[in-house]
Write an enzyme that holds these catalytic residues in place. Structure first.
Site, PDB file in Angstrom:
ATOM      1  CG  ASP A  14      -2.222   0.711   1.017  1.00 41.05           C
ATOM      2  OD1 ASP A  14      -2.312   1.497   0.060  1.00 41.05           O
ATOM      3  OD2 ASP A  14      -3.163   0.498   1.795  1.00 41.05           O
ATOM      4  CG  HIS A 205      -6.354  -1.388   5.129  1.00 45.82           C
ATOM      5  ND1 HIS A 205      -5.190  -2.026   4.724  1.00 45.82           N
ATOM      6  CD2 HIS A 205      -6.462  -0.312   4.321  1.00 45.82           C
ATOM      7  CE1 HIS A 205      -4.640  -1.363   3.726  1.00 45.82           C
ATOM      8  NE2 HIS A 205      -5.390  -0.310   3.455  1.00 45.82           N
ATOM      9  CB  CYS A 238      -5.477   4.161  -2.734  1.00 49.05           C
ATOM     10  SG  CYS A 238      -6.245   3.224  -4.076  1.00 49.05           S
TER      11      CYS A 238
HETATM   12  P1  HMG Z   1      -8.741  -4.157 -17.064  1.00 44.19           P
HETATM   13  O1  HMG Z   1      -7.964  -3.192 -17.891  1.00 44.19           O
HETATM   14  O2  HMG Z   1     -10.242  -4.042 -17.055  1.00 44.19           O
HETATM   15  O3  HMG Z   1      -8.376  -5.690 -17.339  1.00 44.19           O
HETATM   16  O4  HMG Z   1      -8.223  -4.035 -15.581  1.00 44.19           O
HETATM   17  P2  HMG Z   1      -8.142  -6.531 -18.614  1.00 44.19           P
HETATM   18  O5  HMG Z   1      -8.471  -7.922 -18.221  1.00 44.19           O
HETATM   19  O6  HMG Z   1      -8.850  -5.902 -19.776  1.00 44.19           O
HETATM   20  O7  HMG Z   1      -6.538  -6.436 -18.849  1.00 44.19           O
HETATM   21  C1  HMG Z   1      -5.907  -5.285 -19.310  1.00 44.19           C
HETATM   22  C2  HMG Z   1      -4.422  -5.600 -19.470  1.00 44.19           C
HETATM   23  O8  HMG Z   1      -3.834  -5.877 -18.189  1.00 44.19           O
HETATM   24  C3  HMG Z   1      -4.161  -6.843 -20.328  1.00 44.19           C
HETATM   25  O9  HMG Z   1      -2.910  -6.654 -20.958  1.00 44.19           O
HETATM   26  C4  HMG Z   1      -4.050  -7.933 -19.307  1.00 44.19           C
HETATM   27  O10 HMG Z   1      -3.284  -9.022 -19.740  1.00 44.19           O
HETATM   28  C5  HMG Z   1      -3.335  -7.221 -18.170  1.00 44.19           C
HETATM   29  P3  HMG Z   1      -2.836  -6.333 -22.544  1.00 44.19           P
HETATM   30  O11 HMG Z   1      -3.578  -7.436 -23.206  1.00 44.19           O
HETATM   31  O12 HMG Z   1      -3.521  -5.004 -22.711  1.00 44.19           O
HETATM   32  O13 HMG Z   1      -1.342  -6.312 -22.785  1.00 44.19           O
HETATM   33  N1  HMG Z   1      -3.676  -7.805 -16.873  1.00 44.19           N
HETATM   34  C6  HMG Z   1      -2.770  -8.241 -15.979  1.00 44.19           C
HETATM   35  N2  HMG Z   1      -1.424  -8.277 -16.005  1.00 44.19           N
HETATM   36  C7  HMG Z   1      -0.806  -8.776 -14.914  1.00 44.19           C
HETATM   37  N3  HMG Z   1      -1.468  -9.224 -13.809  1.00 44.19           N
HETATM   38  C8  HMG Z   1      -2.815  -9.193 -13.760  1.00 44.19           C
HETATM   39  C9  HMG Z   1      -3.510  -8.682 -14.881  1.00 44.19           C
HETATM   40  N4  HMG Z   1      -4.818  -8.509 -15.138  1.00 44.19           N
HETATM   41  C10 HMG Z   1      -4.905  -7.981 -16.361  1.00 44.19           C
HETATM   42  N5  HMG Z   1      -3.445  -9.623 -12.670  1.00 44.19           N
HETATM   43  C11 HMG Z   1      -7.761  -4.968 -13.409  1.00 44.19           C
HETATM   44  C12 HMG Z   1      -8.796  -4.780 -14.515  1.00 44.19           C
HETATM   45  C13 HMG Z   1      -8.508  -5.434 -12.179  1.00 44.19           C
HETATM   46  C14 HMG Z   1      -6.754  -6.007 -13.842  1.00 44.19           C
HETATM   47  C15 HMG Z   1      -7.074  -3.603 -13.159  1.00 44.19           C
HETATM   48  O14 HMG Z   1      -8.064  -2.647 -12.935  1.00 44.19           O
HETATM   49  C16 HMG Z   1      -6.137  -3.632 -11.989  1.00 44.19           C
HETATM   50  O15 HMG Z   1      -5.118  -4.291 -12.003  1.00 44.19           O
HETATM   51  N6  HMG Z   1      -6.482  -2.872 -10.908  1.00 44.19           N
HETATM   52  C17 HMG Z   1      -5.685  -2.837  -9.721  1.00 44.19           C
HETATM   53  C18 HMG Z   1      -5.682  -1.466  -9.158  1.00 44.19           C
HETATM   54  C19 HMG Z   1      -4.874  -1.433  -7.887  1.00 44.19           C
HETATM   55  O16 HMG Z   1      -3.952  -2.202  -7.696  1.00 44.19           O
HETATM   56  N7  HMG Z   1      -5.231  -0.484  -6.970  1.00 44.19           N
HETATM   57  C20 HMG Z   1      -4.548  -0.307  -5.745  1.00 44.19           C
HETATM   58  C21 HMG Z   1      -4.758  -1.417  -4.791  1.00 44.19           C
HETATM   59  S1  HMG Z   1      -6.357  -1.394  -3.971  1.00 44.19           S
HETATM   60  C22 HMG Z   1      -6.080  -0.390  -2.579  1.00 44.19           C
HETATM   61  O17 HMG Z   1      -5.091   0.258  -2.483  1.00 44.19           O
HETATM   62  C23 HMG Z   1      -7.110  -0.412  -1.488  1.00 44.19           C
HETATM   63  C24 HMG Z   1      -6.659  -1.238  -0.275  1.00 44.19           C
HETATM   64  O18 HMG Z   1      -5.434  -0.758   0.248  1.00 44.19           O
HETATM   65  C25 HMG Z   1      -7.725  -1.186   0.824  1.00 44.19           C
HETATM   66  C26 HMG Z   1      -8.146   0.241   1.209  1.00 44.19           C
HETATM   67  O19 HMG Z   1      -7.279   1.067   1.548  1.00 44.19           O
HETATM   68  O20 HMG Z   1      -9.356   0.470   1.154  1.00 44.19           O
HETATM   69  C27 HMG Z   1      -6.480  -2.710  -0.652  1.00 44.19           C
HETATM   70 MG    MG Z   2      -5.187   0.912   1.603  1.00 47.57          MG
END
Ligand code: HMG
Ligand code: MG
Length: 298
Positions: A14, A205, A238
């Site tokens: 994070d 969290h 985030c």
């Molecule tokens: P998308 O663009 O809708 O997904 O993203 P997609 O399936 O169309 O894939 C797009 C591209 O990403 C493709 O590549 C996939 O292969 C690749 P391309 O064909 O264009 O070359 N891809 C991946 N590559 C590696 N690993 C993967 C993966 N998935 C797809 N797993 C998706 C949807 C969910 C994947 C995207 O939105 C994403 O990764 N989001 C994550 C965002 C994130 O990490 N945010 C921060 C963390 S959450 C947070 O901080 C909150 C928390 O702390 C709690 C709180 O504080 O409340 C947890």
């Molecule tokens: Mg967080």
């Protein structure tokens, strides 16, 4: 024997996911090793998310594979979908952390889908993680407020938390993503969530944007929670929650817990040194009051 708290250090995920400069892989590894050295035993070490969305986490497999985690240490990693799970299962990850939100707009901004679609996407991920013998944590973001929608109804949080629990998550992590929650809100929320999910299976969290982090942790402890997330030196935020600051600082949480008669097994002075080191490396000041107080004293 004193009561124990499972303190989950989320700084390497994070914290570092929000850094504008990409920290070299070897520095991330060194950070986690130093955290282990200070007694941290539960650590969210990375995220198997799309590198297009969060490039800072693109080297998570390399980081986790290089760790020589001490015995009984638990490494957690974020996983958004089946592609991420495949990578996580190929690494030494004990706990798969899936994530969604109680706010539609945040869900869309953070994971490019509605809450309903996100839950449907996570169902096979949770099942496969369990089949592979891994623990599963399910995050619910925006438990009190959303950076886009404002106040989030308690009923929305309860519904998403119960869905994640019903699909097989061992632990539900409630995320005050933008750090707007106050103790009375956390109390009301936890009373509602614990009606359906035991407090022993809920983690808190919190982010510390409004300086309410420690008060919210204390309230959660009073309501029976024993799993608390924190980030060394208060690193983080985030990328999809504009203006949100880092998690509550681990140093401050450890100081609080020890004073409450709760043990963590963490060496506070050693932890402060880790926080100071990583902040020097990143060119910033630790946002830990305990660290500031101790460094003034010495
Ligand atoms: P998308 O663009 O809708 O997904 O993203 P997609 O399936 O169309 O894939 C797009 C591209 O990403 C493709 O590549 C996939 O292969 C690749 P391309 O064909 O264009 O070359 N891809 C991946 N590559 C590696 N690993 C993967 C993966 N998935 C797809 N797993 C998706 C949807 C969910 C994947 C995207 O939105 C994403 O990764 N989001 C994550 C965002 C994130 O990490 N945010 C921060 C963390 S959450 C947070 O901080 C909150 C928390 O702390 C709690 C709180 O504080 O409340 C947890
Ligand atoms: Mg967080």
């Amino acid at each position: 024997m004193r009561d124990q708290v499972r303190l989950v250090e989320v700084g390497p995920r994070d914290g570092l996911q929000n850094e504008s400069s990409h920290l070299p892989t070897n520095v991330k590894i060194e950070l986690i090793r130093r955290l282990f050295g200070a007694g941290i035993r539960h650590i969210e070490a990375g995220a198997f998310v799309s590198p297009k969305w969060v490039p800072q986490m693109a080297d998570s497999a390399a980081v986790i594979d290089a760790l020589n985690a001490p015995e009984r240490a638990e490494v957690l990693a974020l996983v958004p979908n089946e592609a991420g799970l495949k990578s996580a299962l190929a690494s030494q990850v004990e706990t798969i952390a899936v994530f969604t939100a109680a706010s539609e707009t945040f869900s869309k901004r953070n994971t490019n889908c509605s809450i309903e679609d996100g839950l449907a996407r996570l169902r096979p991920v949770v099942q496969q993680a369990r089949d592979a013998g891994r623990q599963v944590r399910g995050y619910v973001s925006c438990i009190v407020g959303c950076p886009y929608e404002g106040r989030v109804p308690i009923a929305s949080v309860v519904r998403v938390a119960e869905e994640l629990f019903a699909m097989g998550c061992d632990e539900i992590a409630l995320g005050d993503t933008n750090g707007v929650a106050r103790p009375a809100e956390i109390r009301a929320l936890l009373k509602a969530v614990t009606a359906g999910i035991p407090a022993s299976q809920i983690a808190i969290h919190v982010h510390d944007t409004y300086g309410m982090g420690l008060a919210n942790v204390l309230t959660s402890l009073e309501l029976g929670l024993r799993s608390v997330d924190a980030s060394v030196a208060g690193l983080g935020g985030c990328p999809y929650a504009p203006g949100a600051s880092g998690n509550v600082a681990t140093e401050d949480v450890v100081y609080l817990l020890e004073g409450q008669g709760l043990t963590t097994g963490i060496d506070l002075d050693a932890l402060i040194q880790v926080g100071t080191w990583i902040c020097n490396t990143l060119g910033r000041v630790p946002s830990s009051r305990v660290s500031a107080a101790r460094s003034t004293r010495s």
